[in-house]
Design a protein around this motif. Structure first.
Motif, short mmCIF file in Angstrom:
data_model
loop_
_atom_site.label_atom_id
_atom_site.label_comp_id
_atom_site.label_asym_id
_atom_site.label_seq_id
_atom_site.Cartn_x
_atom_site.Cartn_y
_atom_site.Cartn_z
N GLU A 629 -10.08 -0.96 1.00
CA GLU A 629 -9.37 -1.51 2.15
C GLU A 629 -9.74 -2.98 2.35
O GLU A 629 -10.84 -3.42 2.00
CB GLU A 629 -9.72 -0.73 3.42
CG GLU A 629 -9.25 0.72 3.42
CD GLU A 629 -7.82 0.85 3.94
OE1 GLU A 629 -7.18 -0.20 4.18
OE2 GLU A 629 -7.36 1.99 4.09
N GLU A 630 -8.84 -3.71 2.94
CA GLU A 630 -9.12 -5.09 3.31
C GLU A 630 -10.28 -5.12 4.31
O GLU A 630 -10.28 -4.38 5.29
CB GLU A 630 -7.85 -5.70 3.94
CG GLU A 630 -7.96 -7.16 4.30
CD GLU A 630 -6.66 -7.71 4.85
OE1 GLU A 630 -6.64 -8.89 5.24
OE2 GLU A 630 -5.66 -6.95 4.88
N GLY A 631 -11.28 -5.94 4.03
CA GLY A 631 -12.46 -6.03 4.89
C GLY A 631 -13.65 -5.23 4.39
O GLY A 631 -14.77 -5.43 4.87
N ILE A 649 -1.76 -7.32 2.23
CA ILE A 649 -2.54 -8.12 3.17
C ILE A 649 -1.99 -7.87 4.56
O ILE A 649 -0.79 -8.07 4.81
CB ILE A 649 -2.49 -9.61 2.81
CG1 ILE A 649 -3.14 -9.85 1.44
CG2 ILE A 649 -3.18 -10.44 3.88
CD1 ILE A 649 -3.11 -11.30 1.00
N LYS A 650 -2.84 -7.38 5.44
CA LYS A 650 -2.44 -7.00 6.79
C LYS A 650 -1.27 -6.02 6.78
O LYS A 650 -0.35 -6.09 7.59
CB LYS A 650 -2.09 -8.24 7.60
CG LYS A 650 -3.28 -9.18 7.82
CD LYS A 650 -2.90 -10.39 8.66
CE LYS A 650 -4.11 -11.31 8.87
NZ LYS A 650 -3.77 -12.50 9.67
N GLY A 651 -1.31 -5.11 5.80
CA GLY A 651 -0.30 -4.05 5.71
C GLY A 651 0.97 -4.43 5.01
O GLY A 651 1.82 -3.57 4.76
N ALA A 652 1.17 -5.71 4.65
CA ALA A 652 2.40 -6.16 4.02
C ALA A 652 2.19 -6.30 2.51
O ALA A 652 1.17 -6.84 2.06
CB ALA A 652 2.85 -7.50 4.60
N LEU A 653 3.15 -5.82 1.73
CA LEU A 653 3.08 -5.91 0.27
C LEU A 653 3.31 -7.35 -0.16
O LEU A 653 4.34 -7.95 0.16
CB LEU A 653 4.14 -5.00 -0.37
CG LEU A 653 4.21 -5.03 -1.90
CD1 LEU A 653 2.95 -4.45 -2.49
CD2 LEU A 653 5.43 -4.27 -2.39
N VAL A 654 2.36 -7.92 -0.88
CA VAL A 654 2.48 -9.32 -1.31
C VAL A 654 2.58 -9.45 -2.83
O VAL A 654 3.04 -10.46 -3.34
CB VAL A 654 1.28 -10.16 -0.80
CG1 VAL A 654 1.28 -10.22 0.71
CG2 VAL A 654 -0.04 -9.62 -1.32
N ARG A 655 2.14 -8.41 -3.56
CA ARG A 655 2.12 -8.55 -5.01
C ARG A 655 1.91 -7.19 -5.66
O ARG A 655 1.39 -6.27 -5.02
CB ARG A 655 0.99 -9.50 -5.43
CG ARG A 655 1.03 -9.94 -6.88
CD ARG A 655 -0.13 -10.86 -7.18
NE ARG A 655 -0.17 -11.24 -8.57
CZ ARG A 655 -1.19 -11.87 -9.15
NH1 ARG A 655 -2.25 -12.19 -8.44
NH2 ARG A 655 -1.15 -12.19 -10.43
N LYS A 656 2.32 -7.09 -6.92
CA LYS A 656 2.04 -5.90 -7.71
C LYS A 656 1.27 -6.31 -8.96
O LYS A 656 1.54 -7.36 -9.55
CB LYS A 656 3.34 -5.19 -8.12
CG LYS A 656 3.97 -4.38 -7.00
CD LYS A 656 5.20 -3.65 -7.48
CE LYS A 656 5.69 -2.68 -6.43
NZ LYS A 656 4.75 -1.57 -6.22
N ILE A 679 -5.98 -2.64 -1.83
CA ILE A 679 -5.41 -2.26 -3.12
C ILE A 679 -5.05 -0.78 -3.07
O ILE A 679 -5.90 0.06 -2.78
CB ILE A 679 -6.39 -2.52 -4.28
CG1 ILE A 679 -6.76 -4.01 -4.33
CG2 ILE A 679 -5.78 -2.07 -5.60
CD1 ILE A 679 -5.62 -4.92 -4.68
N ARG A 680 -3.76 -0.49 -3.38
CA ARG A 680 -3.28 0.90 -3.37
C ARG A 680 -2.55 1.19 -4.68
O ARG A 680 -1.75 0.39 -5.14
CB ARG A 680 -2.32 1.08 -2.19
CG ARG A 680 -1.75 2.50 -2.04
CD ARG A 680 -0.75 2.54 -0.89
NE ARG A 680 0.40 1.69 -1.18
CZ ARG A 680 1.22 1.23 -0.25
NH1 ARG A 680 1.01 1.49 1.02
NH2 ARG A 680 2.26 0.47 -0.58
N ALA A 681 -2.87 2.33 -5.27
CA ALA A 681 -2.22 2.72 -6.53
C ALA A 681 -0.77 3.11 -6.24
O ALA A 681 -0.51 4.03 -5.47
CB ALA A 681 -2.97 3.87 -7.17
N SER A 682 0.18 2.39 -6.87
CA SER A 682 1.60 2.72 -6.69
C SER A 682 2.05 3.77 -7.70
O SER A 682 3.09 4.41 -7.51
CB SER A 682 2.46 1.47 -6.82
OG SER A 682 2.21 0.81 -8.04
#
Length: 873
Positions: A629-631, A649-656, A679-682
């Motif tokens: 998780e962030e932080g 970042i802050k819950g918004a998808l910025v990159r894959k 980071i979340r596994a898609s």
């Protein structure tokens, strides 16, 4: 179009889509997906064979305005709603980048299903030969019975659309009459060959390999139709009174189970009402009582049988092979020809070997061989499956290593000079095995030495040499290799045949024992990479079981492959207590080599292998699992072996991030750093991980290299130790202090480092007098002289040093506390000021580019010696 079209928005904007019916109006569908969202569209909701227009664009969620939004341009393309059962997945980025190519691929996939039935080679015996044309009724019947169209009306609509597109051309008295309807009557049509060649090739086997790769009419469909999956054609069936009646046979798909087929026969090729048939599960065996007259017998349960006669030799071979592939048992020669033995045994050698095989039936639970017993016979499994059990080093209890099924071997150790007796073999179900007894084997080898040479090479010398030579398993010891070879299956791959195709389930890895294979480039269909003898491919499945293949592999010439499925590999690792890294370290090393993290390029090949083998782990994350998780406090570095992750970042998808990507490198060099993103596994994802402790342990004796890594990653956040352990960093920091006339503390610190390394290097029989003398010299130079006030040390540290010198107890640790104290003081007093100077900017430039300002050879040698001393700290 697929039975279900799944859209995934892999962009950072909102994906908008509008689908409209081109003519007639009335139909309009809207779809809006936020970043990371997925939606499915079923083709049943569309009118099959109708023209549609799809319009799509990206924006920031501005809505459904009719004019194009400012943040993006609308795109649109036309498509036809075909029915091709299955699911098609597409990302928003792919659809936007090449929409026409995407829908063209869907159309080609559908046409492959239609075109494969238009030329049937075995009908010349029944009065009609179609060399350039086909009958409308027959095409409609095929589309319905093979479940490409749901009804006769829908099949007619499909054919009419293909005719309007120019693929089908109507014929009448030898003339082409355009504009006529495609009707369900006995009318002749022909193919527009120019369009067929543009889309793909009908005859996959008769064309060159280059042309096959260039015109892929979905080779998977062509391969299946050439074997057994969509086989159709005329055969004569012998009735109860002995009369022969022509019947049109079809191998049809089961409604729900792909492994089961229905063999049905009809009065003619256009009839949709079957006369009779049977299931593929019912076929017990296939016999050939009269091969010259092209007669075969298909035996079913309860002593029932179908006696069939083919119109020609080609049709006879195709249908016999299809029926035998379903049969529970078959002739010895045929079963040998279907095994990997066919790679070496051909013609008379295959016939001589097959004649000595005998059928043996083994009941479920029966032991073929117990541990401590050598095999007395070689066997080929015709039906059923057997299990091979071995015990681990720490336990006498035997565990299942692998299973073997149809066309696999058992008892192959009779061909080895030292028979294998460390395993047990048990029938997991009722089995039919074609066996060759040991005494018959000896007689066969005396009469045919070439067979003995081939089999000993295949099952003994060649197998061991191949496993030892491949980089994948080359580091295993002889005991582990002996266990691993029991899990190996042999696969014979004919030239130009696929070993596996893209999107197939990834269930096994392969090693080339003989021959050559090639990886096909997805876009252009050319050979992208070749795999020669002792090279492996498909290893990703070992890291990430249950995924699909990302590329296709074809045999460029006749090849013999070793196959190890993922379940057997997992069992082997559990029994031997090995980790995946121990076995698959070469594949893991390649992952780091291929990554964009240029630090790994600085390591030697041996150093990289040592890092992977002793300090890395493999972790598998399921879809939607949050890696961190962030932080969170960072403790690990990650490199993606296979799969994909989302960066939020802050819950918004910025990159894959996908294969070859890495993240978390800052945590390796900075203390108590917080993660800057989630980071979340898609998808299901395998990663190679290195934690901070293992990373520093690996670089304990390579501090100079470690310093370069820390400076490259940390930049302005680096610590003073990283600067001083790097040769160029020490040089620039010394120049910075000399300008301020405050370099005495740095020289004292360097002298302490050098003393510690020197005193440690003369152990285990130290020269105590020499250590005492040198320790006294350091004290006199820096702590007792008139300049001693410039060396700021705690009173307790000074007293400890003076006590060691007074009691003649000086050793390598006498100045360790002083060394640490000076590092803290210099960091507190000078580090921030140094980072604000041009010296530090030069250092960062050198780290990133490898270039620096000139300096004298003497200065460089002095700095290198100082850095080496610092590295020991």
């Amino acid at each position: 179009m697929g039975g279900k079209l799944s859209l995934y928005n892999d962009t950072t904007q909102t994906f908008n889509c509008v689908v409209r019916l081109k003519k007639g109006g009335g139909e309009k569908r809207k779809l809006q997906l936020g970043p990371g969202e997925t939606a499915a569209i079923r083709v049943d909701n569309f009118n099959v064979a109708r023209d549609y227009n799809i319009e799509f664009w990206l924006d920031k969620g501005e809505g459904w305005e009719e004019k194009a939004p400012k943040s993006g341009m609308r795109q649109n393309t036309d498509f036809v709603a075909w029915r091709n059962f299955g699911e098609t997945c597409v990302s928003a980025s792919k659809l936007i980048s090449s929409p026409k190519d995407f829908f063209s691929d869907l159309e080609s996939c559908f046409l492959a299903r239609v075109l494969q039935w238009l030329r049937i080679k075995d009908r010349e015996s029944y009065g009609v030969t179609y060399s350039k044309c086909f009958v409308a009724n027959e095409t409609v019947t095929n589309l319905v019975l093979h479940r490409v169209a749901k009804s006769e009306e829908e099949a007619l609509m499909v054919c009419q659309k293909l005719m309007e597109s120019g693929l089908f051309v109507k014929m009448m008295t030898g003339q082409i009459v355009p504009g006529l309807k495609f009707e369900n009557k006995y009318r002749f049509f022909k193919l527009n060959t120019d369009m067929v060649n543009h889309i793909g090739s009908l005859k996959m086997q008769s064309i060159s390999r280059k042309r096959m790769f260039q015109f892929k009419l979905h080779a998977k469909f062509a391969k299946q139709s050439n074997e057994k999956f969509e086989l159709v054609g005329w055969l004569e069936k012998k009735g109860k009174l002995g009369f022969w009646k022509p019947r049109f046979f079809r191998v049809l798909p089961h409604r729900s189970l792909t492994s089961i087929k229905k063999i049905m026969y009809y009065s003619d090729q256009t009839s949709m009402k079957c006369v009779g048939g049977f299931s593929s599960l019912q076929i017990q065996r296939v016999s050939v009582p009269n091969p010259k007259k092209l007669v075969m017998e298909v035996h079913l349960p309860m002593n029932k049988k179908f006696t069939l006669r083919a119109p020609n030799a080609e049709s006879f071979t195709r249908w016999r092979e299809a029926f035998e592939s379903f049969a529970r048992t078959m002739s010895p020669e045929n079963i040998v020809a279907r095994t990997a033995l066919s790679h070496y045994l051909k013609g008379s050698l295959l016939s001589s070997f097959s004649k000595r095989l005998r059928v043996t039936e083994v009941k479920q639970g029966e032991w073929l061989c117990r541990r401590g017993q050598a095999s007395r016979e070689f066997g080929i499994i015709s039906a059923g499956s057997i299990g091979i059990f071995i015990s681990s080093r720490d336990s006498k209890h035997e565990k299942l290593l692998c299973t073997r099924g149809r066309y696999d071997f058992v008892g192959e150790d009779i061909f080895a000079s030292a028979p294998e007796d460390s395993r047990s073999i048990q029938a997991l179900e009722n089995c039919v095995i074609y066996t060759l007894k040991e005494k018959d084997c000896i007689r066969l080898f005396k009469r045919h030495p070439m067979i003995a040479q081939h089999l000993r090479r295949m099952f003994h010398t060649g197998l061991l040499k191949c496993l030892e030579s491949t980089s994948l398993f080359g580091k295993l010891n002889i005991l582990h290799l002996a266990k691993l070879r029991l899990a190996v299956r042999f696969v014979a791959a004919r030239a130009n045949r696929y070993v596996y195709e893209r999107d197939d389930p990834a269930e096994a890895l392969f090693v080339v024992m003989d021959g050559e294979t090639g990886m096909i480039q997805p876009v252009y269909g050319m050979i992208q990479k070749r795999f020669l003898v002792n090279e492996s491919f498909g290893e990703v499945c070992a890291f990430l079981p249950g995924t699909t293949r990302k590329s296709s592999i074809v045999a460029t010439r006749n090849s013999l492959l070793l196959q190890i499925d993922t379940r057997s590999l997992e069992n082997f690792l559990a029994i031997t207590n090995l980790s995946k890294i121990n076995v698959l370290h070469s594949a893991a090393v390649q992952v780091l080599h291929d990554s964009d993290f240029d630090f790994f390029d600085k390591l030697s090949d041996e150093g990289l292998r040592d890092l992977v083998r002793h300090h890395c782990e493999v972790q598998v994350f399921e879809k939607d699992h949050v890696v961190f998780e962030e932080g969170d406090v960072g403790e690990k570095f990650y490199a993606i072996i296979e799969g994909q992750v989302d960066v939020l970042i802050k819950g918004a998808l910025v990159r894959k991030l996908g294969r070859k990507a890495y993240f978390g490198e800052i945590s390796l060099v900075l203390q108590n750093t917080n993660r800057t993103a989630t980071i979340r596994a898609s998808t299901k994802t395998a990663m190679l991980t290195i934690d901070k402790k293992a990373f520093r342990k690996f670089f304990a004796k390579q501090q100079g290299l470690m310093a370069g890594v820390e400076l490259r990653i940390a930049g302005a956040q680096c610590q003073l130790r990283s600067i001083l352990c790097h040769p160029k960093g020490f040089e620039y920091f010394a120049m910075f202090l000399e300008q301020k006339d405050q370099s005495r503390g740095l020289h004292f610190w360097r002298t302490c480092c050098t003393f510690r390394l020197w005193a440690t290097s003369i152990d285990p029989q130290p020269d105590l007098a020499a250590i005492q003398t040198r320790a006294q010299e350091i004290y006199d130079t820096y702590l007792r002289s008139s300049d001693a006030s410039t060396i700021i040390l705690g009173e307790d540290i000074r007293k400890d040093i003076e006590g060691d010198l007074k009691n003649q107890e000086a050793d390598a640790g006498s100045y360790v506390a002083a060394e640490s104290e000076m590092m803290k003081l210099m960091s507190k007093m000078h580090l921030d000021n140094f980072k604000a100077t041009e010296w530090f900017q030069r250092l960062l430039q050198y780290i990133n580019t490898g270039r620096s300002s000139s300096s004298s050879p003497e200065a460089a040698a002095s700095v290198a010696a100082a850095a080496a001393a610092a590295a020991g700290g």
